[in-house]
Design a protein around this motif. Structure first.
Motif, PDB file in Angstrom:
ATOM      1  N   HIS A 197      10.792  -1.461  -0.965  1.00  0.00           N
ATOM      2  CA  HIS A 197      11.029  -0.144  -0.463  1.00  0.00           C
ATOM      3  C   HIS A 197      11.971   0.413   0.891  1.00  0.00           C
ATOM      4  O   HIS A 197      11.972   0.085   2.126  1.00  0.00           O
ATOM      5  CB  HIS A 197       9.524   0.274   0.740  1.00  0.00           C
ATOM      6  CG  HIS A 197       8.442  -0.484  -0.642  1.00  0.00           C
ATOM      7  ND1 HIS A 197       8.079   0.213  -1.284  1.00  0.00           N
ATOM      8  CD2 HIS A 197       8.137  -1.677  -0.200  1.00  0.00           C
ATOM      9  CE1 HIS A 197       7.202  -0.774  -2.434  1.00  0.00           C
ATOM     10  NE2 HIS A 197       7.239  -2.173  -1.135  1.00  0.00           N
ATOM     11  N   HIS A 211       7.112   3.114   3.874  1.00  0.00           N
ATOM     12  CA  HIS A 211       5.401   2.061   3.526  1.00  0.00           C
ATOM     13  C   HIS A 211       5.883   1.697   5.474  1.00  0.00           C
ATOM     14  O   HIS A 211       6.113   0.652   5.590  1.00  0.00           O
ATOM     15  CB  HIS A 211       6.390   1.056   2.932  1.00  0.00           C
ATOM     16  CG  HIS A 211       5.696   1.635   1.264  1.00  0.00           C
ATOM     17  ND1 HIS A 211       4.478   0.998   0.835  1.00  0.00           N
ATOM     18  CD2 HIS A 211       6.547   1.710   0.932  1.00  0.00           C
ATOM     19  CE1 HIS A 211       4.531   1.236  -0.557  1.00  0.00           C
ATOM     20  NE2 HIS A 211       6.045   2.000  -0.070  1.00  0.00           N
ATOM     21  N   ASP A 215       1.570   1.250  -2.786  1.00  0.00           N
ATOM     22  CA  ASP A 215       1.337   1.354  -4.387  1.00  0.00           C
ATOM     23  C   ASP A 215       0.427   0.880  -4.780  1.00  0.00           C
ATOM     24  O   ASP A 215      -0.374  -0.329  -4.300  1.00  0.00           O
ATOM     25  CB  ASP A 215       2.650   0.422  -4.283  1.00  0.00           C
ATOM     26  CG  ASP A 215       4.186   1.210  -3.816  1.00  0.00           C
ATOM     27  OD1 ASP A 215       4.095   1.844  -3.205  1.00  0.00           O
ATOM     28  OD2 ASP A 215       4.949   0.534  -3.618  1.00  0.00           O
ATOM     29  N   HIS A 261       9.086   3.934  -9.583  1.00  0.00           N
ATOM     30  CA  HIS A 261       7.403   4.292 -10.076  1.00  0.00           C
ATOM     31  C   HIS A 261       6.788   4.411 -11.797  1.00  0.00           C
ATOM     32  O   HIS A 261       6.141   5.363 -11.832  1.00  0.00           O
ATOM     33  CB  HIS A 261       7.195   5.461  -9.123  1.00  0.00           C
ATOM     34  CG  HIS A 261       7.550   6.007  -7.960  1.00  0.00           C
ATOM     35  ND1 HIS A 261       8.976   5.668  -7.105  1.00  0.00           N
ATOM     36  CD2 HIS A 261       6.534   4.932  -7.069  1.00  0.00           C
ATOM     37  CE1 HIS A 261       8.557   5.226  -6.142  1.00  0.00           C
ATOM     38  NE2 HIS A 261       7.440   5.618  -5.632  1.00  0.00           N
ATOM     39  N   HIS A 299       3.881   1.855 -10.795  1.00  0.00           N
ATOM     40  CA  HIS A 299       2.736   2.037  -9.666  1.00  0.00           C
ATOM     41  C   HIS A 299       2.461   3.138  -9.619  1.00  0.00           C
ATOM     42  O   HIS A 299       3.543   3.759  -9.672  1.00  0.00           O
ATOM     43  CB  HIS A 299       3.224   0.984  -8.499  1.00  0.00           C
ATOM     44  CG  HIS A 299       3.929   1.072  -7.904  1.00  0.00           C
ATOM     45  ND1 HIS A 299       5.072   0.730  -8.438  1.00  0.00           N
ATOM     46  CD2 HIS A 299       4.832   2.337  -7.048  1.00  0.00           C
ATOM     47  CE1 HIS A 299       6.204   1.277  -7.648  1.00  0.00           C
ATOM     48  NE2 HIS A 299       5.558   1.665  -6.591  1.00  0.00           N
ATOM     49  N   HIS A 318       2.443   6.279  -5.827  1.00  0.00           N
ATOM     50  CA  HIS A 318       2.799   5.649  -4.252  1.00  0.00           C
ATOM     51  C   HIS A 318       1.825   6.540  -3.334  1.00  0.00           C
ATOM     52  O   HIS A 318       1.812   8.360  -3.267  1.00  0.00           O
ATOM     53  CB  HIS A 318       4.505   5.501  -4.303  1.00  0.00           C
ATOM     54  CG  HIS A 318       4.320   5.280  -2.616  1.00  0.00           C
ATOM     55  ND1 HIS A 318       5.347   5.017  -2.245  1.00  0.00           N
ATOM     56  CD2 HIS A 318       3.977   5.816  -1.480  1.00  0.00           C
ATOM     57  CE1 HIS A 318       6.353   5.034  -0.632  1.00  0.00           C
ATOM     58  NE2 HIS A 318       4.701   5.673  -0.531  1.00  0.00           N
TER      59      HIS A 318
HETATM   60 ZN   LIG Z   1       5.109   2.635  -2.612  1.00  0.00          ZN
END
Ligand SMILES: [Zn+2]
Length: 298
Positions: free
Chosen positions: A114, A117, A124, A211, A214, A216
């Motif tokens: 990342h 974050h 995530d 992505h 997952h 975010h």
């Molecule tokens: Zn993320």
């Protein structure tokens, strides 16, 4: 005279230590949060977090994954949000949530992965519905999430279910949320299947590259968090007040995949805005000055 000259040379040398060290190494080495009042400092992709808290490795409705990375930390509001969302996940019919990377104990640029974050307001969440919530530490290192986006990036896979959509709707409808990043084909699918009268929440769902396994979640700056930088443009600006189920979304499965001019530079993505210097090259001088205090605090 010579002595004076030496002193002058010494003074003109770059400050030794911290100033030249990479910020991600300094923040990555911290094993515990700072003993300070909670405060996200700076922006999602350039900052740090004071007074962060740990998300318990296992709770009644969640498990934190990849514990070896030490990234199950965030602003208290993020931890509360994730706990609440994991309860919502159970109401939708999942066992709970598998939570991926949040932030390092004091935030800051990460040693790997990342760009964002960094201030304790990003997390995530795995697209894999938990099978059970008693995974061992070892299992949490080896189990992988599942792709809900096809390899050609144009559609969702058979892993995508109405429960995923219900979860994302619950996640986006929470007032603490600034925006949520998903693969474009995931948003396209939700634009297609959401009821016409119930699409407002889609404004907070933003398409980005990657992505596929997952989503975010990114929280707004908490009230009164004076050192936290609100992201611009806002999701409302980006979708001109609409839900973003428009040509800027279909771009991701048309021109993005088949650029009209091959020389055209790819469009920068929102979760990782272009910058001259990558976050892994940041020194402390690139971060808000209060981050030095976060690093030095007990
Ligand atoms: Zn993320």
């Amino acid at each position: 005279m010579i002595r004076l000259l030496l002193v002058l040379i010494m003074l003109s040398l770059p400050a030794a230590g911290q100033a030249q060290e990479l910020a991600n190494q300094l923040f990555g080495a911290k094993a515990a949060p700072s003993d300070q009042k909670p405060m996200p400092i700076g922006s999602y992709a350039r900052g740090c977090g004071a007074g962060m808290v740990e998300l318990a490795e296992t709770g009644p409705s969640w498990q934190a994954m990849r514990l070896s990375r030490g990234r199950n930390f965030g602003h208290p509001v993020l931890v509360e949000y994730l706990q609440d969302l994991s309860v919502a996940a159970q109401q939708i019919g999942w066992a709970g949530l598998y939570i991926g990377d949040m932030a390092q104990p004091r935030g800051g640029p990460m040693t790997s992965g990342h760009a964002s974050h960094q201030i304790g307001l990003d997390a995530d969440i795995w697209m894999l519905p938990p099978r059970r919530l008693n995974l061992s530490r070892q299992e949490r290192e080896t189990i992988s999430s599942i792709p809900v986006r096809s390899a050609d990036q144009r559609s969702v896979t058979e892993n995508w279910t109405p429960r995923h959509q219900a979860l994302l709707k619950a996640a986006a409808s929470d007032d603490r949320i600034d925006r949520i990043f998903v693969a474009a084909s995931v948003k396209l699918e939700m634009c297609k299947t959401a009821k016409a009268a119930d699409k407002k929440w889609l404004q907070k769902i933003r398409p980005v590259a990657g992505h596929d396994t997952h989503f975010h979640v990114r929280l707004k700056c908490p009230k009164g968090a004076k050192l936290c930088e609100t992201q611009t443009p806002t999701v409302s600006d980006l979708s001109k007040g609409g839900n973003g189920c428009d040509e800027t979304l279909t771009w991701w499965v048309t021109d993005y995949l088949n650029p009209p001019k091959p020389t055209k530079k790819p469009k920068p993505t929102e979760d990782d805005a272009p910058r001259k210097k990558g976050p892994r090259q940041f020194t402390m001088a690139d971060l808000p000055k209060q981050c030095a205090g976060v690093l030095a605090s007990d």
